[in-house]
Design a protein around this motif. Structure first.
Motif, PDB file in Angstrom:
ATOM      1  N   ILE A  34      -4.047  10.771 -18.241  1.00 13.06           N
ATOM      2  CA  ILE A  34      -3.249  11.070 -17.045  1.00 13.06           C
ATOM      3  C   ILE A  34      -3.380   9.931 -16.038  1.00 13.06           C
ATOM      4  O   ILE A  34      -2.391   9.500 -15.436  1.00 13.06           O
ATOM      5  CB  ILE A  34      -3.676  12.420 -16.432  1.00 13.06           C
ATOM      6  N   ALA A  35      -4.591   9.417 -15.862  1.00 11.62           N
ATOM      7  CA  ALA A  35      -4.812   8.315 -14.919  1.00 11.62           C
ATOM      8  C   ALA A  35      -4.037   7.068 -15.348  1.00 11.62           C
ATOM      9  O   ALA A  35      -3.469   6.360 -14.510  1.00 11.62           O
ATOM     10  CB  ALA A  35      -6.300   8.006 -14.808  1.00 11.62           C
ATOM     11  N   VAL A  36      -3.983   6.788 -16.643  1.00 15.80           N
ATOM     12  CA  VAL A  36      -3.249   5.621 -17.126  1.00 15.80           C
ATOM     13  C   VAL A  36      -1.749   5.784 -16.861  1.00 15.80           C
ATOM     14  O   VAL A  36      -1.080   4.839 -16.436  1.00 15.80           O
ATOM     15  CB  VAL A  36      -3.520   5.394 -18.634  1.00 15.80           C
ATOM     16  N   VAL A  37      -1.228   6.985 -17.091  1.00 13.65           N
ATOM     17  CA  VAL A  37       0.199   7.227 -16.840  1.00 13.65           C
ATOM     18  C   VAL A  37       0.513   7.035 -15.359  1.00 13.65           C
ATOM     19  O   VAL A  37       1.503   6.383 -14.991  1.00 13.65           O
ATOM     20  CB  VAL A  37       0.592   8.648 -17.308  1.00 13.65           C
ATOM     21  N   VAL A  38      -0.341   7.577 -14.485  1.00  8.16           N
ATOM     22  CA  VAL A  38      -0.127   7.423 -13.040  1.00  8.16           C
ATOM     23  C   VAL A  38      -0.184   5.947 -12.661  1.00  8.16           C
ATOM     24  O   VAL A  38       0.626   5.467 -11.861  1.00  8.16           O
ATOM     25  CB  VAL A  38      -1.172   8.248 -12.253  1.00  8.16           C
ATOM     26  N   LEU A  39      -1.125   5.213 -13.220  1.00  8.46           N
ATOM     27  CA  LEU A  39      -1.256   3.789 -12.933  1.00  8.46           C
ATOM     28  C   LEU A  39      -0.004   3.015 -13.349  1.00  8.46           C
ATOM     29  O   LEU A  39       0.488   2.169 -12.600  1.00  8.46           O
ATOM     30  CB  LEU A  39      -2.480   3.231 -13.665  1.00  8.46           C
ATOM     31  N   ALA A  43       2.542   1.069 -10.833  1.00  8.23           N
ATOM     32  CA  ALA A  43       2.797  -0.359 -11.046  1.00  8.23           C
ATOM     33  C   ALA A  43       4.296  -0.628 -11.154  1.00  8.23           C
ATOM     34  O   ALA A  43       4.797  -1.612 -10.595  1.00  8.23           O
ATOM     35  CB  ALA A  43       2.075  -0.832 -12.298  1.00  8.23           C
ATOM     36  N   LEU A  44       5.017   0.235 -11.858  1.00  8.87           N
ATOM     37  CA  LEU A  44       6.460   0.057 -11.978  1.00  8.87           C
ATOM     38  C   LEU A  44       7.153   0.197 -10.627  1.00  8.87           C
ATOM     39  O   LEU A  44       8.046  -0.580 -10.290  1.00  8.87           O
ATOM     40  CB  LEU A  44       7.038   1.064 -12.967  1.00  8.87           C
ATOM     41  N   LEU A  45       6.733   1.182  -9.844  1.00  2.00           N
ATOM     42  CA  LEU A  45       7.345   1.382  -8.532  1.00  2.00           C
ATOM     43  C   LEU A  45       7.084   0.193  -7.614  1.00  2.00           C
ATOM     44  O   LEU A  45       7.984  -0.283  -6.926  1.00  2.00           O
ATOM     45  CB  LEU A  45       6.828   2.669  -7.892  1.00  2.00           C
ATOM     46  N   ARG A  46       5.860  -0.298  -7.604  1.00  2.37           N
ATOM     47  CA  ARG A  46       5.556  -1.465  -6.761  1.00  2.37           C
ATOM     48  C   ARG A  46       6.268  -2.710  -7.252  1.00  2.37           C
ATOM     49  O   ARG A  46       6.722  -3.535  -6.460  1.00  2.37           O
ATOM     50  CB  ARG A  46       4.049  -1.702  -6.708  1.00  2.37           C
ATOM     51  N   GLY A  47       6.390  -2.861  -8.560  1.00  3.23           N
ATOM     52  CA  GLY A  47       7.107  -4.000  -9.115  1.00  3.23           C
ATOM     53  C   GLY A  47       8.570  -3.983  -8.722  1.00  3.23           C
ATOM     54  O   GLY A  47       9.145  -5.017  -8.363  1.00  3.23           O
ATOM     55  N   ARG A  48       9.192  -2.818  -8.754  1.00  3.34           N
ATOM     56  CA  ARG A  48      10.590  -2.711  -8.332  1.00  3.34           C
ATOM     57  C   ARG A  48      10.745  -3.060  -6.861  1.00  3.34           C
ATOM     58  O   ARG A  48      11.706  -3.706  -6.465  1.00  3.34           O
ATOM     59  CB  ARG A  48      11.097  -1.288  -8.549  1.00  3.34           C
ATOM     60  N   ARG A  49       9.770  -2.618  -6.052  1.00  2.00           N
ATOM     61  CA  ARG A  49       9.839  -2.897  -4.616  1.00  2.00           C
ATOM     62  C   ARG A  49       9.779  -4.400  -4.365  1.00  2.00           C
ATOM     63  O   ARG A  49      10.537  -4.939  -3.546  1.00  2.00           O
ATOM     64  CB  ARG A  49       8.686  -2.189  -3.902  1.00  2.00           C
TER      65      ARG A  49
END
Length: 59
Positions: A34-39, A43-49
């Motif tokens: 679960i922690a890996v999925v959240v990470l 990361a994807l959200l910050r990368g898009r930003r």
């Protein structure tokens, strides 16, 4: 007879502890997954930003 009771008691105790450790390990694996999925999602959200900021028109 007494030695046999001790052996049976020790084996039973080891089996109980082994069962508890395996159950704990299973839960740790689930929590880790679960922690890996959240990470990855964060990361994807910050990368898009960051990509949006760089592609924004400059003034």
């Amino acid at each position: 007879m007494r030695a046999l009771l001790w052996i049976v008691g020790v084996v039973a105790g080891v089996l109980i502890l082994l069962g508890l450790l395996l159950e704990a390990a299973r839960w740790l694996i689930i929590i880790g997954a679960i922690a890996v999925v959240v990470l990855v999602v964060l990361a994807l959200l910050r990368g898009r930003r960051v990509v949006r900021r760089e592609s924004a028109p400059r003034r």
